[in-house]
Design an enzyme around this catalytic site. Structure first.
Site, mmCIF file in Angstrom:
data_model
loop_
_atom_site.group_PDB
_atom_site.id
_atom_site.type_symbol
_atom_site.label_atom_id
_atom_site.label_comp_id
_atom_site.label_asym_id
_atom_site.label_seq_id
_atom_site.Cartn_x
_atom_site.Cartn_y
_atom_site.Cartn_z
ATOM 1 N N TRP A 36 -86.363 2.776 -12.575
ATOM 2 C CA TRP A 36 -85.196 2.154 -13.209
ATOM 3 C C TRP A 36 -85.490 0.749 -13.684
ATOM 4 C CZ3 TRP A 36 -81.948 5.147 -15.302
ATOM 5 C CH2 TRP A 36 -81.689 6.392 -14.745
ATOM 6 N N ASP A 77 -79.288 -4.487 -10.799
ATOM 7 C CA ASP A 77 -78.792 -3.144 -11.133
ATOM 8 C C ASP A 77 -78.490 -2.483 -9.796
ATOM 9 O OD1 ASP A 77 -78.412 -0.482 -11.682
ATOM 10 O OD2 ASP A 77 -80.272 -0.210 -12.827
ATOM 11 N N LYS A 127 -72.641 7.327 -8.979
ATOM 12 C CA LYS A 127 -73.386 7.518 -7.737
ATOM 13 C C LYS A 127 -72.461 7.296 -6.535
ATOM 14 C CE LYS A 127 -76.857 7.647 -10.629
ATOM 15 N NZ LYS A 127 -77.699 6.558 -11.069
HETATM 16 C C1 LIG Z 1 -78.329 6.341 -12.474
HETATM 17 C C2 LIG Z 1 -78.888 4.994 -12.675
HETATM 18 C C3 LIG Z 1 -78.875 4.356 -13.921
HETATM 19 C C4 LIG Z 1 -78.476 5.049 -15.211
HETATM 20 O O1 LIG Z 1 -77.193 5.303 -15.376
HETATM 21 P P1 LIG Z 1 -76.670 6.038 -16.708
HETATM 22 O O2 LIG Z 1 -75.227 6.135 -16.417
HETATM 23 O O3 LIG Z 1 -77.352 7.367 -16.815
HETATM 24 O O4 LIG Z 1 -76.964 5.183 -17.853
HETATM 25 C C5 LIG Z 1 -79.348 3.069 -14.006
HETATM 26 N N1 LIG Z 1 -79.843 2.438 -12.931
HETATM 27 C C6 LIG Z 1 -79.913 3.041 -11.721
HETATM 28 C C7 LIG Z 1 -80.477 2.294 -10.568
HETATM 29 C C8 LIG Z 1 -79.429 4.325 -11.562
HETATM 30 O O5 LIG Z 1 -79.500 4.926 -10.364
#
Ligand SMILES: *Cc1c(COP(=O)(O)O)cnc(C)c1O
Length: 368
Positions: A101, A176, A200
């Site tokens: 990521w 993030d 998530k």
């Molecule tokens: C799932 C995830 C993303 C991406 O999210 P999208 O909604 O598919 O753009 C970004 N960063 C992390 C750490 C993630 O787990």
């Protein structure tokens, strides 16, 4: 009806209480005669849903008053562009690479920043740990420093956020936190901006949460789309464009659910954190003591949310997944870039689900 345990990395399990509440209110929200999906985002009903969601997240996570909470669209991947569009000032951005990521974030930022400086990377050791912040090569005058505080694919989590000021950088820290938001407290004194997709730990896909310190607003590049300019979004209470109303509603129910949780004398996010620690220990301890399963991540950096594990005998992978499914343990297949299995044990996963997984893993190991 008992539901199976869902170990999906995302979109992921939602607390059953939240699903039941939403189902009960599906046709008629609080006597309005409307489903939340049918409401104007500017009507008093939805405004009240939005205000409760905002206030509950602020209270749950102790977000200080000099931070704005924005409800946006685009997901984590769009934020990889939206953050540099707003914060880079076209200058150098510092990035720490700890998995897939942060790697993606780095590639996207290169389009908007004048340079991306990789201050540290654990790629050479297979993304199995977090480089010691004392050794990070932070640049002078960087517009911000980006980390992925929980790497969903590699199962690597910062157990403590870096203190950039103590490391000699006055740049704001961007995290993030898509895959561990609201699973543990956040030390906001170390953070300039946090972003996360909702799917998530907070609710359905389509909502992106951004928590941003006010002094970082108002510096977007001229090419930044208005709907993605944090200052415009903040000035319009997340209603410059139509926000993801259903996502905000479900996230709001989830925030309220989180605030109600207790564990001994703990409540709210402290209670959820204690439970998450217990769940993760149960699974990692079993893996470490077994002959069949392994987890390659440095113990100090193991994620409490995403637990990748391998079978020493990979020829048994398909049998493992089929047997798990038959026991009501769903979506355990690992990410293709890592292989093996991955159990995502977000807030909504009860400890009984982790116990059921461990019981199954033990039975499966004995069958060999
Ligand atoms: C799932 C995830 C993303 C991406 O999210 P999208 O909604 O598919 O753009 C970004 N960063 C992390 C750490 C993630 O787990």
């Amino acid at each position: 009806m008992t539901r199976p345990y869902n170990f999906s990395a995302g979109p992921a399990a939602i607390p059953e209480d939240v699903l039941r509440e939403a189902a009960a209110e599906m046709l008629d929200w609080h006597g309005s005669g409307m489903s939340v999906m049918e409401m104007s985002h500017r009507g008093k009903e939805f405004i009240s849903i939005y205000e409760h969601a905002e206030a509950d997240f602020r209270a749950l996570m102790g977000v200080p008053s000099n931070f704005k909470i924005l409800f946006m669209q685009g997901g984590g991947l769009a934020e990889n562009a939206i953050v540099p569009l707003n914060l880079s000032r076209a200058a150098t951005v510092d990035m720490v690479l700890t998995g897939s990521w942060s790697q993606k974030s780095q590639k996207e930022a290169r389009k908007y920043a004048s340079a991306v400086n990789v201050v540290a990377s654990s790629e050479a050791d297979g993304f199995h740990g977090i480089p010691d912040p004392a050794g990070w090569k932070l640049s002078r005058g960087a517009s911000y420093v980006h980390i992925c505080s929980n790497e969903t694919i590699h199962g690597v989590e910062f157990q403590q956020l870096p203190d950039l000021a103590a490391l000699g950088s006055d740049a704001p820290l961007v995290i993030d936190f898509s895959s561990h938001v609201a699973s543990r407290p956040v030390d906001w004194s170390k953070v300039g901006l946090a972003f996360g997709g909702a799917q998530k730990n907070l609710g359905p896909a389509g909502l992106t949460l951004v928590v941003v310190r006010e002094d970082l607003l108002g510096h977007a590049l001229p090419i930044c789309p208005s709907a993605f300019d944090y200052k415009i979004v903040a000035d319009n209470e997340s209603m410059f464009n139509t926000p993801p109303t259903w996502g905000i509603y479900i996230a709001g129910l989830t925030f309220a659910w989180l605030r109600r949780q207790t564990e001994g004398s703990l409540s709210g996010v402290a209670a959820i954190e204690a439970r998450n620690i217990a769940k993760a220990s149960l699974l990692y301890d079993y893996i470490d003591g077994s002959q069949l399963y392994t987890n390659p991540v440095d113990k100090a950096a193991r994620s409490r949310m995403n637990v990748p594990f391998m079978l020493r005998d990979e020829s048994r992978n398909e049998a493992f997944l089929a047997g798990a499914k038959a026991r009501g343990l769903l979506q355990l297949k690992g990410h293709k870039s890592v292989g093996g299995m991955r159990a995502s044990i977000y807030n909504a996963m009860p400890i009984e689900g982790v116990q059921a997984l461990v019981d199954y893993m033990r039975d499966f190991e004995k069958q060999a």
